[in-house]
Design an enzyme around this catalytic site. Structure first.
Site, short mmCIF file in Angstrom:
data_model
loop_
_atom_site.label_atom_id
_atom_site.label_comp_id
_atom_site.label_asym_id
_atom_site.label_seq_id
_atom_site.Cartn_x
_atom_site.Cartn_y
_atom_site.Cartn_z
N HIS A 184 -9.64 1.69 -1.13
CA HIS A 184 -8.19 1.56 -0.98
C HIS A 184 -7.61 1.09 -2.32
O HIS A 184 -7.76 -0.07 -2.70
CB HIS A 184 -7.87 0.56 0.13
N GLU A 232 -2.56 4.76 13.52
CA GLU A 232 -2.15 5.95 12.79
C GLU A 232 -2.42 7.20 13.61
O GLU A 232 -1.61 8.14 13.61
CB GLU A 232 -2.85 6.03 11.44
N HIS A 265 -3.49 7.65 5.90
CA HIS A 265 -3.63 6.34 5.26
C HIS A 265 -5.06 5.86 5.46
O HIS A 265 -5.68 5.38 4.52
CB HIS A 265 -2.62 5.36 5.84
N PHE A 291 1.35 -3.26 4.00
CA PHE A 291 1.69 -4.60 4.46
C PHE A 291 3.21 -4.79 4.35
O PHE A 291 3.85 -4.25 3.46
CB PHE A 291 1.00 -5.65 3.58
N CYS A 343 0.81 -1.22 0.00
CA CYS A 343 0.00 0.00 0.00
C CYS A 343 0.84 1.27 0.00
O CYS A 343 0.31 2.37 -0.18
CB CYS A 343 -0.92 0.01 1.21
N LYS A 366 -9.87 7.73 1.31
CA LYS A 366 -10.30 6.35 1.06
C LYS A 366 -11.76 6.14 1.41
O LYS A 366 -12.36 5.15 0.99
CB LYS A 366 -9.42 5.36 1.84
#
Length: 411
Positions: free
Chosen positions: A340, A313, A302, A399, A163, A335
């Site tokens: 995403h 976050e 994010h 990830f 990502c 998002k």
């Protein structure tokens, strides 16, 4: 070595909110939801029924038919955004090819091609697998195709950091120009993973929202959040050495003034429970940007809508800025509207951050209705706000523990 200033002179995108920059931005500011039922395959046996698909995309606007036939959708999306960005920048013809490079990230690459050709292998035998299978599938081919299109003979490669791919591509491109290895870079990310195999994989790791209500699926920072919604698309930026851009009278969207890149070294999918890596990436990017603590800052988070990401976050933002300064940030997760977009997310969100600086408008986090005590900052819920932000921060946390943070400044 003298560090050179780097600015953005062109942008292009293909997204669930529109297939060009003006449409994307107007829909983003309006709080339009790009999420809907999956149309690309039968979801009867899938727990996840929704995605943020690109609609009405016509690759023929950007590519010749043979090239379309021999490329995966992710590469077509990348090419479309690159053509838009190059036309926007007016860069073509102003530099020798040796001084222009291409860094385009993709978390997965040509998975649509992989699935289609694997089905041919099983159903029709090995002789029916396309001779173009490998170049259509590999994650570097979007960079290569764009380099061929524009004669870019500088550094060209992908960033493949899940990502964070799009953000890492932009950040590494910044360093290439900053340190003189090229004078301009075409950079960003692209992804096209709304496919049965990808959906099954994400579903079975319990990463996706299983809501069937588009307005209750991608819920960043909301107490009801239960997973992300897959999106697809592309975002490409043209980065250029400041003096060259100024000399040719180029439009400048903003300066790329900071980049942080770290790894959690903790787990293949889960973020560090204390947000250490993300906080360090933000702190590095802020330090490079010369952040003083007195600026009005927009953070494009994010913000995936997963339980762990959003709380951690938030924790990382507090560590990077300090508890009190964090309360004054304007934060949103786009998002909530785009889903995403994986390897494309960071690039499209960088574009949103630059437009927020340019227009003085912070896009919202839509459908944020129920407060979570672990997510207690200002996430600009529901409606865009006018704000004279001068510094924008864009976070990507992938990830594998990959953390990338970009900072942009209004000139």
């Amino acid at each position: 070595m003298t560090e050179r200033r780097v600015v953005v002179t062109g942008m292009g995108c293909v997204t669930p909110l529109g297939n060009d920059l003006p449409t994307f931005w107007s829909n983003l500011v309006a709080g339009k939801n790009g999420i809907g039922p999956i149309t690309k395959f039968d979801t009867t046996d899938f727990k996840a029924k929704l995605a943020a698909e690109v609609r009405d995309f016509d690759p023929k606007l950007y590519m010749e038919k043979p090239q379309i036939l021999h490329s995966d959708l992710y590469a077509q999306l990348a090419m479309a955004a690159a053509v838009q960005a190059m036309e926007d920048s007016g860069l073509a013809g102003t530099l020798p090819g040796e001084r222009i490079g291409v860094y385009v990230g993709s978390g997965i690459g040509g998975i649509q091609t992989f699935e289609a050709e694997h089905a041919k292998l099983l159903n029709k035998g090995p002789r029916r697998v396309s001779a173009y299978f490998i170049p259509m599938m590999i994650a570097n081919i979007a960079s290569s195709m764009i380099a061929i299109r524009y004669g870019c003979m500088g550094p060209a490669m992908p960033a493949v950091t899940a990502c964070a791919s799009g953000s890492n591509a932009i950040g590494e491109a910044l360093r290439v120009v900053r340190h003189g290895y090229a004078d301009a870079m075409i950079c960003g990310g692209a992804e096209a993973t709304v496919t049965p195999l990808a959906a099954a994989g994400f579903c079975n790791m319990q990463a996706l929202s299983t809501s069937e209500d588009p307005n209750a699926a991608s819920l960043p920072f909301d107490a009801r959040r239960g997973g992300f919604v897959m999106g697809e698309g592309s975002g490409i930026l043209v980065l250029e050495e400041y003096e060259h851009a100024k000399a040719r009278g180029a439009k400048i969207y903003g300066e790329v003034c900071g980049y942080g890149s770290t790894n959690d070294a903790h787990h293949i999918t889960a973020p560090h429970p204390e947000g250490a890596g993300g906080a360090r990436a933000m702190a590095d990017a802020l330090r490079e940007a010369g952040y003083t603590g007195d600026e009005l800052v927009y953070v494009n988070a994010h913000g995936t809508g997963t339980h762990l990401n959003d709380a951690i976050e938030t924790m990382a933002l507090k560590k990077a800025f300090g508890e009190e300064k964090a309360k004054g940030l304007l934060i949103s997760s786009t998002k909530s509207m785009t889903g995403h977009m994986l390897g494309a997310a960071g690039a499209v969100e960088a574009i949103a951050s630059l437009k927020a600086l340019e227009e003085g408008v912070v896009p919202p986090t839509i459908n944020l209705l129920e407060a979570d005590p672990d997510c207690d900052l200002n996430y600009v819920p529901g409606t865009a706000v006018q704000a004279p932000v001068t510094l924008a921060l864009s976070n990507s946390l992938g990830f594998g523990g990959h953390n990338a943070c970009l900072t942009f400044r209004k000139l």
